[in-house]
Design a protein around this motif. Structure first.
Motif, PDB file in Angstrom:
ATOM      1  N   VAL A  47       0.862  -1.180   0.000  1.00  0.00           N
ATOM      2  CA  VAL A  47       0.000   0.000   0.000  1.00  0.00           C
ATOM      3  C   VAL A  47       0.898   1.229   0.000  1.00  0.00           C
ATOM      4  N   THR A  48       0.670   2.142  -0.974  1.00  0.00           N
ATOM      5  CA  THR A  48       1.422   3.389  -1.056  1.00  0.00           C
ATOM      6  C   THR A  48       0.470   4.563  -0.860  1.00  0.00           C
ATOM      7  N   SER A  82       4.647  -5.823  -7.126  1.00  0.00           N
ATOM      8  CA  SER A  82       5.979  -6.177  -7.608  1.00  0.00           C
ATOM      9  C   SER A  82       6.138  -7.688  -7.513  1.00  0.00           C
ATOM     10  N   TYR A  83       7.195  -8.193  -8.137  1.00  0.00           N
ATOM     11  CA  TYR A  83       7.430  -9.631  -8.192  1.00  0.00           C
ATOM     12  C   TYR A  83       8.859  -9.907  -7.786  1.00  0.00           C
ATOM     13  N   ASP A  84       9.098 -11.089  -7.205  1.00  0.00           N
ATOM     14  CA  ASP A  84      10.434 -11.533  -6.869  1.00  0.00           C
ATOM     15  C   ASP A  84      11.210 -11.739  -8.165  1.00  0.00           C
TER      16      ASP A  84
END
Length: 65
Positions: free
Chosen positions: A50-51, A58-60
């Motif tokens: 949460v921004t 995002s992804y690893d």
């Protein structure tokens, strides 16, 4: 106190697949989010943060290989 939801929720991230850029279905459970692309079969666990102006997904990097 942190409230844990026992309900499963499903979302679709438009053009969210990191491999083929298809829409990515994401299922969020008490253990976290899981995603499987119905177009190319990519599987992963997106990170949802949460921004101040919404959600950031995002992804690893290891999952992209």
């Amino acid at each position: 106190m942190t409230e844990v939801h026992s309900q499963t929720r499903e979302y679709t991230l438009p053009e969210g697949c990191p491999v083929c850029e298809s829409d990515l279905p994401v299922r969020v459970t008490a253990t976290g989010p899981n995603a499987v692309c119905t177009h190319c079969g990519w599987m992963g666990r997106p990170f949802i943060t949460v921004t101040y102006d919404g959600l950031r997904v995002s992804y690893d990097d290891a999952a992209r290989a």
